[in-house]
Design a protein around this motif. Structure first.
Motif, PDB file in Angstrom:
ATOM      1  N   GLN A   7      40.003  50.515  39.530  1.00 41.09           N
ATOM      2  CA  GLN A   7      39.877  51.601  38.557  1.00 41.09           C
ATOM      3  C   GLN A   7      38.434  51.661  38.096  1.00 41.09           C
ATOM      4  OE1 GLN A   7      41.956  51.004  34.874  1.00 41.09           O
ATOM      5  NE2 GLN A   7      42.159  53.195  34.455  1.00 41.09           N
ATOM      6  N   HIS A   8      37.851  52.836  38.077  1.00 48.81           N
ATOM      7  CA  HIS A   8      36.460  52.995  37.664  1.00 48.81           C
ATOM      8  C   HIS A   8      36.256  52.430  36.258  1.00 48.81           C
ATOM      9  CE1 HIS A   8      32.434  54.640  37.736  1.00 48.81           C
ATOM     10  NE2 HIS A   8      32.641  55.146  36.530  1.00 48.81           N
ATOM     11  N   GLY A   9      35.262  51.559  36.109  1.00 47.87           N
ATOM     12  CA  GLY A   9      34.964  50.964  34.817  1.00 47.87           C
ATOM     13  C   GLY A   9      35.671  49.658  34.549  1.00 47.87           C
ATOM     14  N   SER A  10      36.593  49.264  35.441  1.00 50.10           N
ATOM     15  CA  SER A  10      37.328  48.009  35.264  1.00 50.10           C
ATOM     16  C   SER A  10      36.737  46.933  36.164  1.00 50.10           C
ATOM     17  CB  SER A  10      38.805  48.214  35.599  1.00 50.10           C
ATOM     18  OG  SER A  10      39.489  46.967  35.650  1.00 50.10           O
ATOM     19  N   GLY A  11      36.825  45.691  35.717  1.00 48.25           N
ATOM     20  CA  GLY A  11      36.353  44.576  36.532  1.00 48.25           C
ATOM     21  C   GLY A  11      37.397  44.046  37.483  1.00 48.25           C
ATOM     22  N   VAL A  12      38.623  44.562  37.405  1.00 48.83           N
ATOM     23  CA  VAL A  12      39.707  44.108  38.268  1.00 48.83           C
ATOM     24  C   VAL A  12      39.727  44.971  39.537  1.00 48.83           C
ATOM     25  CG1 VAL A  12      42.198  43.793  38.512  1.00 48.83           C
ATOM     26  CG2 VAL A  12      41.076  43.295  36.332  1.00 48.83           C
ATOM     27  N   VAL A  13      39.526  44.332  40.690  1.00 53.66           N
ATOM     28  CA  VAL A  13      39.448  45.077  41.940  1.00 53.66           C
ATOM     29  C   VAL A  13      40.168  44.329  43.058  1.00 53.66           C
ATOM     30  CG1 VAL A  13      37.242  46.166  41.353  1.00 53.66           C
ATOM     31  CG2 VAL A  13      37.268  43.973  42.587  1.00 53.66           C
ATOM     32  N   LYS A  14      40.452  45.066  44.105  1.00 57.50           N
ATOM     33  CA  LYS A  14      41.022  44.491  45.322  1.00 57.50           C
ATOM     34  C   LYS A  14      39.954  44.535  46.404  1.00 57.50           C
ATOM     35  CE  LYS A  14      45.064  44.806  48.366  1.00 57.50           C
ATOM     36  NZ  LYS A  14      44.350  44.626  49.654  1.00 57.50           N
ATOM     37  N   ILE A  15      39.747  43.421  47.081  1.00 60.06           N
ATOM     38  CA  ILE A  15      38.779  43.341  48.168  1.00 60.06           C
ATOM     39  C   ILE A  15      39.545  43.066  49.452  1.00 60.06           C
ATOM     40  CG2 ILE A  15      36.790  42.099  49.098  1.00 60.06           C
ATOM     41  CD1 ILE A  15      36.034  41.392  46.217  1.00 60.06           C
ATOM     42  N   GLY A  16      39.435  43.979  50.407  1.00 61.77           N
ATOM     43  CA  GLY A  16      40.183  43.812  51.647  1.00 61.77           C
ATOM     44  C   GLY A  16      39.486  44.498  52.800  1.00 61.77           C
ATOM     45  N   THR A  17      40.192  44.613  53.912  1.00 62.71           N
ATOM     46  CA  THR A  17      39.653  45.286  55.090  1.00 62.71           C
ATOM     47  C   THR A  17      40.723  46.185  55.688  1.00 62.71           C
ATOM     48  OG1 THR A  17      38.564  44.951  57.222  1.00 62.71           O
ATOM     49  CG2 THR A  17      40.296  43.409  56.667  1.00 62.71           C
ATOM     50  N   THR A  18      40.296  47.276  56.294  1.00 62.48           N
ATOM     51  CA  THR A  18      41.231  48.226  56.872  1.00 62.48           C
ATOM     52  C   THR A  18      40.510  49.097  57.883  1.00 62.48           C
ATOM     53  OG1 THR A  18      42.821  49.990  56.368  1.00 62.48           O
ATOM     54  CG2 THR A  18      40.800  49.966  55.087  1.00 62.48           C
ATOM     55  N   SER A  19      41.262  49.747  58.738  1.00 62.16           N
ATOM     56  CA  SER A  19      40.686  50.732  59.654  1.00 62.16           C
ATOM     57  C   SER A  19      41.001  52.151  59.186  1.00 62.16           C
ATOM     58  CB  SER A  19      41.217  50.517  61.081  1.00 62.16           C
ATOM     59  OG  SER A  19      42.629  50.577  61.098  1.00 62.16           O
ATOM     60  N   SER A  20      41.691  52.263  58.053  1.00 62.35           N
ATOM     61  CA  SER A  20      42.010  53.578  57.493  1.00 62.35           C
ATOM     62  C   SER A  20      41.972  53.489  55.973  1.00 62.35           C
ATOM     63  CB  SER A  20      43.389  54.046  57.963  1.00 62.35           C
ATOM     64  OG  SER A  20      43.722  55.288  57.360  1.00 62.35           O
ATOM     65  N   LEU A  21      40.819  53.785  55.391  1.00 63.10           N
ATOM     66  CA  LEU A  21      40.665  53.669  53.943  1.00 63.10           C
ATOM     67  C   LEU A  21      41.619  54.577  53.192  1.00 63.10           C
ATOM     68  CD1 LEU A  21      36.906  53.371  52.899  1.00 63.10           C
ATOM     69  CD2 LEU A  21      38.811  51.922  52.205  1.00 63.10           C
ATOM     70  N   GLU A  37      45.150  37.016  42.097  1.00 63.06           N
ATOM     71  CA  GLU A  37      46.260  36.768  43.020  1.00 63.06           C
ATOM     72  C   GLU A  37      45.967  37.494  44.320  1.00 63.06           C
ATOM     73  OE1 GLU A  37      51.101  37.430  43.419  1.00 63.06           O
ATOM     74  OE2 GLU A  37      50.013  38.218  41.689  1.00 63.06           O
ATOM     75  N   GLY A  38      46.223  36.824  45.421  1.00 64.00           N
ATOM     76  CA  GLY A  38      46.025  37.480  46.709  1.00 64.00           C
ATOM     77  C   GLY A  38      44.607  37.990  46.883  1.00 64.00           C
ATOM     78  N   GLU A  39      44.473  39.309  47.058  1.00 61.99           N
ATOM     79  CA  GLU A  39      43.166  39.924  47.276  1.00 61.99           C
ATOM     80  C   GLU A  39      42.622  40.586  46.012  1.00 61.99           C
ATOM     81  OE1 GLU A  39      43.808  42.570  50.584  1.00 61.99           O
ATOM     82  OE2 GLU A  39      43.550  40.962  52.049  1.00 61.99           O
ATOM     83  N   TRP A  40      43.221  40.281  44.867  1.00 63.11           N
ATOM     84  CA  TRP A  40      42.782  40.870  43.596  1.00 63.11           C
ATOM     85  C   TRP A  40      41.886  39.891  42.846  1.00 63.11           C
ATOM     86  CZ3 TRP A  40      43.548  45.855  42.123  1.00 63.11           C
ATOM     87  CH2 TRP A  40      44.480  46.601  42.867  1.00 63.11           C
ATOM     88  N   PHE A  41      40.780  40.429  42.292  1.00 55.66           N
ATOM     89  CA  PHE A  41      39.786  39.614  41.599  1.00 55.66           C
ATOM     90  C   PHE A  41      39.412  40.275  40.278  1.00 55.66           C
ATOM     91  CE2 PHE A  41      39.518  38.950  46.097  1.00 55.66           C
ATOM     92  CZ  PHE A  41      39.276  37.594  46.259  1.00 55.66           C
ATOM     93  N   ASN A  42      39.058  39.450  39.306  1.00 56.34           N
ATOM     94  CA  ASN A  42      38.633  39.967  38.003  1.00 56.34           C
ATOM     95  C   ASN A  42      37.176  39.571  37.764  1.00 56.34           C
ATOM     96  OD1 ASN A  42      38.277  40.843  35.417  1.00 56.34           O
ATOM     97  ND2 ASN A  42      40.001  39.733  34.540  1.00 56.34           N
ATOM     98  N   PHE A  43      36.279  40.547  37.830  1.00 65.69           N
ATOM     99  CA  PHE A  43      34.860  40.302  37.636  1.00 65.69           C
ATOM    100  C   PHE A  43      34.452  40.377  36.172  1.00 65.69           C
ATOM    101  CE2 PHE A  43      35.137  41.105  42.078  1.00 65.69           C
ATOM    102  CZ  PHE A  43      34.065  40.449  42.657  1.00 65.69           C
ATOM    103  N   GLY A  44      35.416  40.664  35.279  1.00 62.44           N
ATOM    104  CA  GLY A  44      35.114  40.703  33.854  1.00 62.44           C
ATOM    105  C   GLY A  44      34.057  41.740  33.531  1.00 62.44           C
ATOM    106  N   GLN A  45      32.994  41.293  32.884  1.00 64.77           N
ATOM    107  CA  GLN A  45      31.931  42.214  32.465  1.00 64.77           C
ATOM    108  C   GLN A  45      30.930  42.515  33.585  1.00 64.77           C
ATOM    109  OE1 GLN A  45      29.586  40.346  29.412  1.00 64.77           O
ATOM    110  NE2 GLN A  45      29.391  38.415  30.538  1.00 64.77           N
TER     111      GLN A  45
END
Length: 204
Positions: A121-135, A176-184
């Protein structure tokens, strides 16, 4: 357990067919891997859990550790299963990742259309990092299970080795899994800098 299987249905079916045709694997290992791959990407299971499921299905004839261990070792040896670990409360917790396309194989190398992404979500530090051939398809799948609007914040050409490099670099931030919290901190800037380091080391 993280389960890596192509997003595209045709590619996923092709990967399953290749598993069945892999003459290095016993029938037992093939069956176990196909059972694992049929579950959700973040299926919570341990070796003990696999044993319990086998007994639930077949009673006393269900496979025990003695039967499962050789199958798991086969899958580890041929790149279909990878052991990973992360620290939780100061303790090392072992986890597993399952791959429909074995690590180290020609097919696992970076596909021209494959990208590593940061979705959140734009502005949030919580993101999913992964790989795909179809974004587009990947975002649609992730959005289905999210209560907030998600978007692709950043992406670059890359495959599973680059994804794994990022996951290792950010492991202290893993939720958890591929989700990360970058905080600020800015997850996109952090990912870009880490990818630059990875490229210097020849990781793509």
């Amino acid at each position: 357990m993280l389960i890596h299987i192509p997003d595209d249905a045709e590619a996923a079916a092709s990967a399953r067919a290749a598993i069945v045709a892999d003459e290095r694997l016993t029938y037992g290992a093939v069956g176990l891997l196909l059972v694992i791959l049929d579950h959700a990407p973040k299926w919570e299971v341990s070796v003990g859990g696999l044993m319990e499921r086998a007994r639930d299905r077949r009673g006393d004839e269900g496979e025990g550790l003695g039967a499962l261990r050789p199958m798991l070792d086969e899958l580890y040896d041929h790149g279909y299963l990878v052991r990973t670990g992360r620290r939780v409360g100061g303790k090392l917790v072992q986890n597993y990742e399952a791959f429909a396309i074995p690590e180290g194989s020609e097919e696992a190398r970076v596909h021209p259309d494959q990208v590593v992404y940061v979705i959140g979500q734009h502005g949030s530090g919580v993101v999913k990092i992964g790989t795909t051939s179809s974004l587009r398809a990947r975002l649609r799948t992730i959005q289905t299970g999210s209560p907030v609007r998600l978007e692709v914040l950043w992406s670059c050409a890359g495959g599973r080795h680059l994804e794994a490099y990022l996951h290792d670099a950010f492991s202290p931030l893993r939720l958890e899994g591929e989700w990360f919290n970058f905080g600020q901190y800015n997850p996109v800037g952090s990912a870009q800098r880490t990818v630059e380091q990875a490229h210097l080391m020849g990781v793509r």
